[in-house]
Design an enzyme around this catalytic site. Structure first.
Site, PDB file in Angstrom:
ATOM      1  N   LYS A 260       0.835  -1.209   0.000  1.00 22.68           N
ATOM      2  CA  LYS A 260       0.000   0.000   0.000  1.00 22.68           C
ATOM      3  C   LYS A 260       0.865   1.252   0.000  1.00 22.68           C
ATOM      4  CE  LYS A 260      -1.844   1.588   4.025  1.00 22.68           C
ATOM      5  NZ  LYS A 260      -1.461   3.000   4.223  1.00 22.68           N
TER       6      LYS A 260
ATOM      7  N   ASP B 221      -5.039  12.636  13.809  1.00 22.04           N
ATOM      8  CA  ASP B 221      -5.809  11.399  13.737  1.00 22.04           C
ATOM      9  C   ASP B 221      -5.532  10.567  14.968  1.00 22.04           C
ATOM     10  OD1 ASP B 221      -3.318  10.364  13.334  1.00 22.04           O
ATOM     11  OD2 ASP B 221      -3.610   9.882  11.229  1.00 22.04           O
TER      12      ASP B 221
HETATM   13  N1  EPU Z   1       6.702  14.201  11.593  1.00 22.99           N
HETATM   14  C1  EPU Z   1       6.801  15.525  11.909  1.00 22.99           C
HETATM   15  N2  EPU Z   1       6.709  16.450  10.899  1.00 22.99           N
HETATM   16  C2  EPU Z   1       6.507  16.076   9.606  1.00 22.99           C
HETATM   17  C3  EPU Z   1       6.388  14.715   9.284  1.00 22.99           C
HETATM   18  C4  EPU Z   1       6.486  13.792  10.310  1.00 22.99           C
HETATM   19  O1  EPU Z   1       6.977  15.892  13.054  1.00 22.99           O
HETATM   20  O2  EPU Z   1       6.445  16.971   8.748  1.00 22.99           O
HETATM   21  C5  EPU Z   1       6.788  13.186  12.661  1.00 22.99           C
HETATM   22  C6  EPU Z   1       5.439  12.485  12.860  1.00 22.99           C
HETATM   23  O3  EPU Z   1       4.603  13.228  13.697  1.00 22.99           O
HETATM   24  C7  EPU Z   1       5.871  11.184  13.468  1.00 22.99           C
HETATM   25  C8  EPU Z   1       7.189  10.872  12.764  1.00 22.99           C
HETATM   26  O4  EPU Z   1       7.640  12.121  12.247  1.00 22.99           O
HETATM   27  O5  EPU Z   1       6.117  11.315  14.836  1.00 22.99           O
HETATM   28  C9  EPU Z   1       7.119   9.844  11.667  1.00 22.99           C
HETATM   29  O6  EPU Z   1       6.200  10.201  10.705  1.00 22.99           O
HETATM   30  P1  EPU Z   1       6.403   9.917   9.150  1.00 22.99           P
HETATM   31  O7  EPU Z   1       6.343  11.237   8.455  1.00 22.99           O
HETATM   32  O8  EPU Z   1       7.560   9.039   8.887  1.00 22.99           O
HETATM   33  O9  EPU Z   1       5.070   9.136   8.825  1.00 22.99           O
HETATM   34  P2  EPU Z   1       4.251   9.283   7.513  1.00 22.99           P
HETATM   35  O10 EPU Z   1       5.183   9.467   6.389  1.00 22.99           O
HETATM   36  O11 EPU Z   1       3.154  10.261   7.688  1.00 22.99           O
HETATM   37  C10 EPU Z   1       4.303   6.759   6.851  1.00 22.99           C
HETATM   38  C11 EPU Z   1       3.300   5.678   6.562  1.00 22.99           C
HETATM   39  C12 EPU Z   1       2.605   5.255   7.852  1.00 22.99           C
HETATM   40  C13 EPU Z   1       3.662   4.791   8.831  1.00 22.99           C
HETATM   41  C14 EPU Z   1       4.713   5.891   9.044  1.00 22.99           C
HETATM   42  C15 EPU Z   1       5.880   5.488   9.909  1.00 22.99           C
HETATM   43  C16 EPU Z   1       2.546   6.187   4.347  1.00 22.99           C
HETATM   44  C17 EPU Z   1       1.429   6.637   3.484  1.00 22.99           C
HETATM   45  N3  EPU Z   1       2.310   6.181   5.643  1.00 22.99           N
HETATM   46  O12 EPU Z   1       3.570   7.852   7.381  1.00 22.99           O
HETATM   47  O13 EPU Z   1       1.759   4.154   7.517  1.00 22.99           O
HETATM   48  O14 EPU Z   1       3.048   4.483  10.050  1.00 22.99           O
HETATM   49  O15 EPU Z   1       5.271   6.302   7.770  1.00 22.99           O
HETATM   50  O16 EPU Z   1       6.572   4.433   9.342  1.00 22.99           O
HETATM   51  O17 EPU Z   1       3.608   5.833   3.866  1.00 22.99           O
HETATM   52  C18 EPU Z   1      -0.299   2.968   7.421  1.00 22.99           C
HETATM   53  O18 EPU Z   1       0.166   2.300   6.500  1.00 22.99           O
HETATM   54  O19 EPU Z   1      -1.423   2.724   7.894  1.00 22.99           O
HETATM   55  C19 EPU Z   1       0.463   4.077   7.963  1.00 22.99           C
HETATM   56  C20 EPU Z   1      -0.062   4.902   8.848  1.00 22.99           C
END
Ligand code: EPU
Length: 419
Positions: free
Chosen positions: A21, A118
């Site tokens: 996904k 969320d």
């Molecule tokens: N964070 C920030 N600022 C930002 C971005 C992230 O502070 O601008 C923090 C977040 O709050 C969090 C951490 O960094 O504490 C990690 O977040 P990350 O940005 O890596 O997560 P994401 O990219 O939003 C993806 C996956 C998630 C998965 C996370 C962690 C996708 C679409 N989503 O989210 O997957 O949990 O990485 O590995 O790739 C899922 O598949 O259901 C899902 C939620």
């Protein structure tokens, strides 16, 4: 829609692992970077892919299934592109934020609804915006939308404050169309980031170092159309592994790759699941009573936060006490109350979860709060005496293709009923 989960009989047989996904959604967004027709294969037929399809269509792309798990996406010329991601779609899927990088890079303007918080807690996008700003984009927030504008983006030296997965995706896509070289330091190393980089390379970008913490991208003025196959979904594979750990049995995960989930598999081996890697996938065996183990989530190659609910569900019936520590998201605990309704012995202390294994859970009516937590409640149902009724199945459908069908084919007792 609800899933009725019966007490677990040992799982047995083989199951095809779907395409990832969290790769497919980014690859779909990457098609915005080049006009013309793109072909993606091994795309999971899940609700999040439908939402991303709707989003691309709303911007002027044509998106169609052509045979099983194959998507054909035709991206319009610049004058047919509407670079806007509306609230209604971003609210349904926060991964929509990955259109920001490609839109600013190609259209020079993007208007994307700001994703709200969320169940995982506060989910900011500051790292995305800071990085794209360094490449020359200018962002303003008004009326719930972030609007980015730029002349052609320019390569930059970007140091991510945290190896954010989707921020790395956004920068990779934007840098592929920027002028000059971009270096991303402290980049996310997830296999899905590598998959995106591979697709961008096939489209004509020069990218080195994907899968390490330093990625170099040399952008190009135009990118080409592409045919690309999505990598297997390691979280789906982990779901079947954790289910097997509580039911016992022997299953083959066709297409699963150990190199993409090494740390998790070492942990599962420690709790008593045996694996044999073959050319077709991974064979897994378990006696149905895991040992306790302490686990901490970390960015890749550490144990993914997405595995956590699955692991906590598994550890509720482990032999002993486990401490599970969440290091990525502040929230992500709501499913624990649901597990407690099934007689799990779980305590939370800040970002730690203390799980005291009980021999068997007790089937109950529970509600899925998100994709992985929903799958975790089904695993718990397999480890429970009596019937478990999981509502909120729409969350599971966002990320899992024919979940109950696959489990049933392995011998589990899971049935979908209309509420
Ligand atoms: N964070 C920030 N600022 C930002 C971005 C992230 O502070 O601008 C923090 C977040 O709050 C969090 C951490 O960094 O504490 C990690 O977040 P990350 O940005 O890596 O997560 P994401 O990219 O939003 C993806 C996956 C998630 C998965 C996370 C962690 C996708 C679409 N989503 O989210 O997957 O949990 O990485 O590995 O790739 C899922 O598949 O259901 C899902 C939620």
């Amino acid at each position: 829609m609800r899933l009725i989960v019966g007490s677990g009989t040992p799982l047995c047989g083989s199951v095809n692992i779907q395409g990832a996904k969290n790769s497919a959604l980014k690859l779909m967004a990457a098609t915005l970077l080049a006009e013309g027709t793109h072909h993606l294969s091994n795309v999971p037929e899940i609700v999040d892919v439908e939402i991303m399809s709707e989003l691309l269509r709303s911007m002027g792309s044509s998106v169609q299934w052509e045979g099983v798990n194959r998507l054909v996406i035709t991206t319009p010329a610049m004058d047919g592109l509407l670079p806007r991601a509306p609230y209604e779609l971003v609210d349904r899927m926060r991964a929509s934020i990955v259109v920001l990088g490609p839109l600013v890079a190609r259209a020079g303007v993007a208007q994307v609804s700001l994703p709200g918080g969320d169940d995982f807690g506060h989910r900011p996008i500051d790292i995305h915006l800071d990085a794209l700003s360094l490449m020359g984009a200018d962002f303003k927030v008004s009326h719930g939308y972030v609007t980015g504008r730029s002349e052609r983006l320019v390569g930059a030296e970007i140091v991510l404050e945290f190896p954010s997965h989707t921020a790395t995706d956004n920068v990779l896509m934007a840098a592929s169309l920027a002028s000059g070289e971009t270096t991303i330091t402290n980049a996310a190393k997830e296999p899905e980031v590598v998959d995106l980089a591979e697709m961008l390379k096939s489209m004509g970008a020069r990218i080195d170092g994907a899968g390490t913490s330093t990625i170099r991208v040399v952008g190009t003025e135009t990118l080409n159309c592409v045919s690309h196959e999505v990598i297997p979904d390691r979280v789906e594979a982990a779901t079947f592994m954790c289910a097997l750990a509580v039911t016992g049995g022997e299953i083959e995960l066709l297409g699963a790759r150990r190199d993409q989930m090494e740390m998790l598999m070492r942990k599962l081996e420690r709790v008593g699941v045996d694996f044999v890697v073959s050319s077709s996938g991974i064979l897994a065996r378990s006696n149905g009573r895991p040992a306790a183990s302490d686990i901490a989530t970390l960015p890749y190659p550490g144990i993914a936060t997405d595995y956590k609910p699955l692991l906590v569900a598994m550890l509720t019936v482990a032999d002993g006490v486990s401490i599970v520590t969440e290091n990525l998201f502040a929230g992500r605990f709501r499913y624990i109350d649901e597990l407690r309704r099934m007689a799990a012995n779980i305590q939370t202390e800040g970002h730690h979860v203390i799980v005291r294994g009980v021999g068997r859970l007790s089937g109950a009516q529970v509600k899925a709060p998100d994709i992985r937590a929903g799958a975790a409640l089904v695993i718990a149902g397999l480890a429970a005496e009596g019937e478990t009724i999981v509502s909120g199945v729409s969350h599971i459908d966002r990320g899992y293709e024919r979940f109950e069908e696959k489990l049933t084919a392995l011998g589990a007792n899971v049935e979908r009923i209309d509420s």
